[in-house]
Design an enzyme around this catalytic site. Structure first.
Site: not given
Length: 174
Positions: A139-141
């Site tokens: 989850p880079c967001h």
């Protein structure tokens, strides 16, 4: 962070799956049964005509993403244990991606804080996030700039950037 089985010397097989679960097209690529790419796309990729076109993705991936897009929390570490994933990148990128999986659903951190934890620079962490081959499950967001959302996929505006905001709203992080 390679959670996939592998058979040394075995012939490599690559399968691509495309589907539209309500958030736009998603493309998943598997190599030898391990997920190597999960990304949003404007339309199914036709870059390699030998790959299958629109066919069902493996049930384990569909179940994870259906749960996620329905607003049910999924823990990245749990997802990575249920689905074989092979992330290809530099050792630093793999360290960043492993750290991303520790950010809980509905929570965020900042590039600077993550960089400090990894003994690096915020810009280097941002570049590793930009290179993340497996959206949502890694989850880079959930990584934000000190002054706001920051970028997404290397962009600071447009549909991709808006998607970061939408994912964080879905998770209740904004």
């Amino acid at each position: 962070m390679d959670t996939s089985p592998g058979i040394p010397g075995a012939a490599s097989t690559l399968n691509a799956y495309h589907w539209q679960p309500g958030w736009g097209w998603i493309e998943a690529q598997f190599q030898n049964g391990a997920l190597i790419r999960l990304a949003f796309a404007d339309a199914p990729s036709l870059a390699d005509p030998s790959l299958p076109s629109v066919i069902p993705a493996p049930a384990s991936l569909r179940e994870l993403l259906d749960a996620y897009f329905s607003g049910r929390p999924i823990a990245a570490r749990d997802a990575l244990q249920r689905l074989p994933i092979r992330l290809q990148g530099t050792p630093f990128q793999k360290r960043v991606w492993a750290a991303l999986t520790e950010i809980p659903y509905g929570k965020t951190t900042q590039y600077g804080l993550l960089a400090q934890r990894l003994g690096s620079a915020p810009r280097a962490v941002g570049q590793a996030c930009k290179a993340n081959p497996v959206a949502i499950l890694v989850p880079c967001h959930r990584v934000l700039a000190a002054t706001g959302l920051g970028g997404y996929g290397g962009l600071r505006s447009g549909p991709a950037w808006s998607r970061k905001e939408a994912l964080l709203h879905l998770e209740g992080a904004l």
